[in-house]
Write an enzyme that holds these catalytic residues in place. Structure first.
Site, short mmCIF file in Angstrom:
data_model
loop_
_atom_site.label_atom_id
_atom_site.label_comp_id
_atom_site.label_asym_id
_atom_site.label_seq_id
_atom_site.Cartn_x
_atom_site.Cartn_y
_atom_site.Cartn_z
N LYS A 1 0.86 -1.18 0.00
CA LYS A 1 0.00 0.00 0.00
C LYS A 1 0.89 1.22 0.00
O LYS A 1 2.02 1.17 0.49
CB LYS A 1 -0.88 0.03 1.26
CG LYS A 1 -2.14 0.84 1.09
CD LYS A 1 -3.14 0.05 0.28
CE LYS A 1 -4.50 0.64 0.23
NZ LYS A 1 -5.47 -0.37 -0.22
N1 GLU Z 1 -6.95 -0.06 -3.63
C1 GLU Z 1 -7.69 -1.23 -3.98
C2 GLU Z 1 -7.81 -2.17 -2.80
O1 GLU Z 1 -7.69 -1.76 -1.68
C3 GLU Z 1 -7.17 -1.91 -5.23
C4 GLU Z 1 -5.76 -2.37 -5.18
C5 GLU Z 1 -5.23 -2.84 -6.54
O2 GLU Z 1 -6.00 -2.85 -7.48
O3 GLU Z 1 -4.06 -3.18 -6.59
O4 GLU Z 1 -8.12 -3.32 -2.94
#
Ligand code: GLU
Length: 427
Positions: free
Chosen positions: A117
């Protein structure tokens, strides 16, 4: 001399969400009698980077500095994957917790990624488009050695969108000397973004409604849904729910919410949002607050906004029989206990909102292999992966006589532990 072990350094990550993620993990690790060496390794991220991002304000006179983060939790099964959020309260602990949740999420649906993240501590609504671009490009330049199609692949999250992904892709490509679409997912389709990525989290969430409703003996026809948040997840969840024959009785955004027992015209709400960048002034329902929405009269509550919105203080007010978590970490552990005790079926974030990262995986595969999948291929594969994951988690829950969150985490944690055991410790 005192040895500074990882266990003693846990305070590096201190934040409410990290404590919650850790308590969840510890509870499940104990339940499945996880090897303590492996458990210790999984409690903290494998890599974390903090950067400062100077950027010039539009008036040209002032240079401000922001904090940026990228955390990679588990690098064992392939590249890491996860979004980047722009929000005023982002911090290392929160990003680390969200990276950990991404690890379980990817493992639960069986994607070949570990979790990551990123975030920049800024209120994106205070930035002009040009400022957002400068911040994004400098943040990307600062983390350029840590990301890449075989290393770590960012995507949108709260406060970021396709345009931000396009700037990340462009900055990365400029730095490495060739165009590299596979470095991010959630890009505009013209740059190799996948069709149906934008709608994927909302659609994936709604694809689980029939299975969840069946578990509570509810018919899906006209089932009443309340959706908190009208960003990328909430608006497409509302749309997909309405298209599937549900009645969307409540919606909200940061400015407040609306209730309409006859069903909200979701297309009209989306149109209002696109024109005014807010639901404020929407005429399709009675005005309610975000707090009212949590306790709204409905069958399914979908928190699709931010973390920590269902708490020990308001969980008792939830009237829904099912809570489906479109956001990451919307329910605190205390609230989870209250909801479970009330018999509310909670479909946890790591399962419920995995549709986004699943279509991100499809986007990455298409970029790397130069495939061009059609929308129906993508939507078909998404549905298949989501329903298989739900079925598997549900049968694990039955086997262990536990709730869906615990069962989902058992599945995710066991998969990662298996991979870690198979690789062993280097050197
Ligand atoms: N931000 C989204 C999540 O929390 C998508 C992450 C992604 O597509 O890599 O799942």
């Amino acid at each position: 001399m005192t040895e500074h072990l990882v266990e003693e350094g846990m305070r590096e990550w201190a934040s409410p969400l990290y404590s919650e993620a850790l308590s969840q993990f510890n509870r499940v690790a104990e339940l499945i009698e996880l090897d303590p060496n492996i458990a210790a390794r999984m409690r903290v991220p494998q890599r974390a980077i903090i950067v400062t991002i100077p950027y010039r304000r539009d008036d040209g006179t002032e240079v401000k500095s922001l904090f940026g983060y990228r955390v990679q939790h588990v690098l064992t099964m392939g590249p890491t994957k996860g979004g980047i959020r722009y929000a005023p309260d982002v911090n290392l602990g929160e990003v680390a917790a969200l990276a950990m949740l991404m690890t379980w999420k990817c493992a639960i649906v069986g994607l070949p990624f570990g979790g990551a993240k990123g975030g920049v501590r800024v209120d994106p609504t205070t930035l002009s488009r040009a400022e957002t671009q400068r911040v994004t490009r400098r943040y990307t330049a600062e983390i350029v050695d840590f990301i890449g199609p075989t290393k770590d692949i960012p995507a949108p999250d709260m406060g970021t969108d396709e345009q931000v992904m396009a700037w990340i892709m462009d900055t990365y490509s400029q730095q490495v000397g060739h165009t590299e679409p596979a470095v991010v997912t959630g890009k505009p389709p013209a740059l190799g973004g996948s069709v149906a990525r934008r709608e994927a989290t909302g659609r994936g969430l709604v694809s689980l409604v029939p299975a969840a409703a069946a578990q509570r003996g509810l018919s899906t026809d006209g089932i009443r849904v309340a959706v908190q948040g009208f960003g990328n997840v909430g608006r497409y969840a509302s749309l997909a729910a309405a298209q599937a024959g549900a009645k969307v009785v409540a919606i909200s955004d940061i400015s407040g919410g609306f209730y309409n027992g006859k069903g909200i015209d979701v297309m009209a709400a989306i149109d209002h949002m696109d024109r005014h960048r807010s639901l404020d002034g929407f005429a399709g329902g009675d005005r309610i607050s975000n707090a009212d929405l949590i306790g709204a009269d409905c069958d399914i509550l979908m928190p699709c906004a931010t973390g920590g919105v269902i708490t020990g203080a308001n969980a008792g007010e939830v009237k829904a029989k099912i809570v489906m978590e479109g956001a990451n970490g919307p329910t605190t552990l205390e609230a989870d206990g209250i909801l479970n005790a009330k018999g509310v079926l909670v479909v946890p974030d790591v399962l419920a909102n995995a549709g986004g990262v699943t279509v991100s995986y499809f986007e990455w595969v298409q970029d790397v292999q130069k495939y061009l999948w059609t929308e129906s291929e993508i939507v078909g594969r998404l549905r298949e992966i989501m329903s298989r994951a739900y079925e598997d988690v549900q049968s694990l829950a039955t086997k262990h006589k536990t709730d869906l969150r615990t069962a989902a985490l058992i599945r995710g944690i066991k998969r990662v532990a298996e991979a870690k055991l198979a690789r062993g410790v280097y050197p």
